[in-house]
Write an enzyme that holds these catalytic residues in place. Structure first.
Site, short mmCIF file in Angstrom:
data_model
loop_
_atom_site.label_atom_id
_atom_site.label_comp_id
_atom_site.label_asym_id
_atom_site.label_seq_id
_atom_site.Cartn_x
_atom_site.Cartn_y
_atom_site.Cartn_z
N TYR A 163 -1.72 -0.84 10.85
CA TYR A 163 -1.62 -1.17 9.37
C TYR A 163 -0.54 -0.73 8.67
O TYR A 163 -0.06 -1.45 7.77
CB TYR A 163 -3.16 -0.45 8.85
N SER A 219 0.92 -1.35 0.13
CA SER A 219 -0.13 -0.10 -0.05
C SER A 219 1.05 1.21 0.02
O SER A 219 1.99 1.35 0.46
CB SER A 219 -0.92 0.24 1.15
#
Length: 311
Positions: free
Chosen positions: A199, A186
């Site tokens: 995350y 990501s």
């Protein structure tokens, strides 16, 4: 790498080093030229019609979108998800378009279950040639609001799930010197973001796993040139995970449509890119951002005003 014998004259050692430096420079020029050509000349995407492509988290979101596109390209798509219902929906969508698909339920955090999955898929469908580690979750809240269970689950799925899948499917790829491993990292694996501390940690870990695996394969005494690795770093994609995006300049930093993101992911896999960002211009923007001093980087972050608010 040059190794010296204890009884070897010093002049011979110096000559060996000089020759190694010259050869390294030649190879560097070759690799730089190859990279430049690859960057400037459009590549022909590889045919995947004979591939067995396993995608984790295929029951929804990006996993489903990528599975549909590979189904349209004629690949045998192995849809893996812990959610049977969503997985069956993906399979039906692929078969309705005359594609070939298979479904398997698996909890990627369970190492034994992952290895059992590898055996079953190999015997029932065939050797997996492209592995897409897509399964992941993204709770969005301040670090002090996370429970221990949430953080452990996040790490288990986003990090350990990647490791177990690689351990299960890489050995067969090494035996054939053929295969492709894809990881969904990501932009949160390239820069820190508020409300995504655990995350971001897991997505940085995914990039670290892939970079380390690349080096491990490079230094393996066996020929591993046939094994390709691709890391995908999307920005905010409208799959339902990002429920409260905060974007100051929507025309510059828009939320990416899932279909558009899936097209770019499939293209990157077929062209065997090492790493991409979605959108692609963020790849270079991020490199420039990382050159800034910490204070300057924070000022730029404040000005751009992009991130995620708590769920």
């Amino acid at each position: 790498m040059t190794y010296f014998r204890a009884d070897e004259p010093q002049i011979i050692q110096v000559i060996r080093i000089i020759l190694e430096v010259i050869w390294t420079i030649v190879l560097l020029h070759y690799e730089l030229t190859k990279a430049f050509v690859k960057w400037t000349v459009p590549q022909e995407p590889k045919d995947v019609s004979e591939d067995v492509i396993l995608i984790t988290g295929a029951g929804h979101g990006m996993g489903r979108e990528v599975a549909l596109r590979f189904g349209r390209l004629g690949a045998r798509v192995v849809c893996v998800d812990i959610n049977d219902k969503g997985n069956e929906e993906t399979l039906n969508m692929i078969t309705e378009e005359k594609g070939r698909a298979y479904t398997y339920q698996c909890d990627v955090t369970n190492r034994d279950a992952v290895f059992a999955l590898a055996e079953k898929v190999t015997s029932e469908v065939g050797e997996v040639t492209i592995l897409v580690n897509n399964a992941g979750i993204m709770p969005c809240k301040p670090i002090l609001k996370h429970s221990e269970k949430e953080i452990r689950t996040l790490v288990d799925i986003n990090v350990n799930g990647n490791l177990w899948m690689i351990q299960a499917f890489l050995p067969a790829m090494l035996e054939r010197n053929c295969g492709h491993i894809v990881a969904m990292s990501s932009m949160a694996g390239k820069m820190g973001l508020r409300n995504l501390v655990p995350y971001c940690g897991t997505k940085y870990a995914v990039r670290g796993i892939m970079e380390s695996l690349a080096m491990e394969l490079h230094e393996d005494p066996r020929d591993t040139n046939g094994i390709k690795l691709t890391t995908i770093c999307p920005y905010i994609v409208n799959t339902g995970l990002c429920t409260n995006p905060r974007i100051r300049f929507p025309s510059l930093m828009k939320v990416v449509d899932p279909g558009e993101a899936a097209d770019q992911i499939v293209d990157a896999i077929r062209k065997e890119y090492h790493e991409i960002t979605i959108p692609s211009d963020l790849y270079y923007t991020n490199k420039i951002y990382n050159l800034l001093p910490v204070g300057a980087a924070k000022l730029m972050t404040d000005f751009i005003g992009t991130g995620l608010d708590p769920q």
